[in-house]
Design an enzyme around this catalytic site. Sequence first.
Site, PDB file in Angstrom:
ATOM      1  CE  LYS A  11      -3.479  -2.668   2.381  1.00 29.32           C
ATOM      2  NZ  LYS A  11      -4.784  -2.673   3.006  1.00 29.32           N
ATOM      3  CG  HIS A  96      -6.895  -3.258  -2.797  1.00 24.20           C
ATOM      4  ND1 HIS A  96      -7.485  -2.535  -1.784  1.00 24.20           N
ATOM      5  CD2 HIS A  96      -6.171  -4.228  -2.203  1.00 24.20           C
ATOM      6  CE1 HIS A  96      -7.114  -3.059  -0.622  1.00 24.20           C
ATOM      7  NE2 HIS A  96      -6.321  -4.086  -0.847  1.00 24.20           N
ATOM      8  CD  GLU A  98      -6.873  -0.401   1.190  1.00 25.90           C
ATOM      9  OE1 GLU A  98      -5.812  -0.145   0.593  1.00 25.90           O
ATOM     10  OE2 GLU A  98      -6.922  -1.131   2.208  1.00 25.90           O
ATOM     11  N   GLY A 174      -7.370  -5.158   6.951  1.00 27.84           N
ATOM     12  CA  GLY A 174      -6.801  -4.225   7.921  1.00 27.84           C
ATOM     13  C   GLY A 174      -7.588  -4.130   9.220  1.00 27.84           C
ATOM     14  CB  SER A 214      -6.890  -9.648   9.084  1.00 33.55           C
ATOM     15  OG  SER A 214      -7.315  -8.316   9.125  1.00 33.55           O
TER      16      SER A 214
HETATM   17  C1  PEP Z   1      -5.016  -5.923   1.485  1.00 36.57           C
HETATM   18  O1  PEP Z   1      -5.251  -4.738   1.591  1.00 36.57           O
HETATM   19  O2  PEP Z   1      -4.841  -6.405   0.364  1.00 36.57           O
HETATM   20  C2  PEP Z   1      -4.947  -6.734   2.707  1.00 36.57           C
HETATM   21  C3  PEP Z   1      -5.164  -8.012   2.603  1.00 36.57           C
HETATM   22  O3  PEP Z   1      -4.666  -6.078   3.874  1.00 36.57           O
HETATM   23  P1  PEP Z   1      -4.461  -6.714   5.334  1.00 36.57           P
HETATM   24  O4  PEP Z   1      -3.662  -7.964   5.181  1.00 36.57           O
HETATM   25  O5  PEP Z   1      -3.728  -5.663   6.113  1.00 36.57           O
HETATM   26  O6  PEP Z   1      -5.832  -6.985   5.878  1.00 36.57           O
END
Ligand code: PEP
Length: 251
Positions: A11, A96, A98, A174, A214
């Site tokens: 990110k 993604h 986001e 996240g 996560s």
């Molecule tokens: C991601 O944003 O692709 C992701 C899986 O984040 P995290 O592992 O921090 O949940």
Amino acid sequence: MRRKIVAGNWKMNTTPAEGAELLKGVAALKSTIPADVELIVGVPFTHICCVKDAAAAAGIAVSAQNCADHESGAYTGEVSAKMIASLGAKYVILGHSERREYYGETSQTLNKKMALAYEQGLAPIYCVGEKLDEREAGKHFDVVRRQIEEVVFHLTPEQFGKMVIAYEPVWAIGTGKTATAEQAQEIHAFIRKVLAEKFGAAAADQTPILYGGSCKPGNAAEIFSKTDVDGGLIGGASLVAADFIAIAKAF
Ligand code: PEP
């Protein structure tokens, strides 16, 4: 046998110098993971140049996290698929959550990005996944099916053969809240079934489908043990070399 992949999504974290150090840490530990596990690092555009040589030497592939939806021209601040590919990146993360949520990316935008990425020889890591309210309403299968039909179904079989899919429930990204291994298996199997409807069972069976949300050293083994989970797209835990490597050892 399907490919096994652990991909990091850094990110908007680390300076280029810090990113180079992080890559060095991952490279130093790479020999400790099973030889059949592919490692990918999804780095900011500014970092591609700084990590590409060390990554190549260690057999780690580099991915961008996005690309522009135009080929070139007056699009201030954008970075084209051609620029990314010319630096030696092999992959690009597209769709993604986001990007969908904060930058309004729609299937229409993503179709343009996909086409440009493929033209430049980049393999997309295409992210799909439902939001919490969609899961609670039991709509997760419909949401994921739509995200696949509206984008992946436009690909040629040859393009599809190069794609990696990442299932990332938005409520798990996240948040520290991960999908259970059973939830991951259920929807990965569903994704494979949807892909088979369009591209046939053999092609769908070869497609790597990664879990993201996560994923950590402590839960990766259980999630990766499921038949239709072929690895992970890792956010937070990919920023610590030892954790990223521990996840890659979890198969
Ligand atoms: C991601 O944003 O692709 C992701 C899986 O984040 P995290 O592992 O921090 O949940």
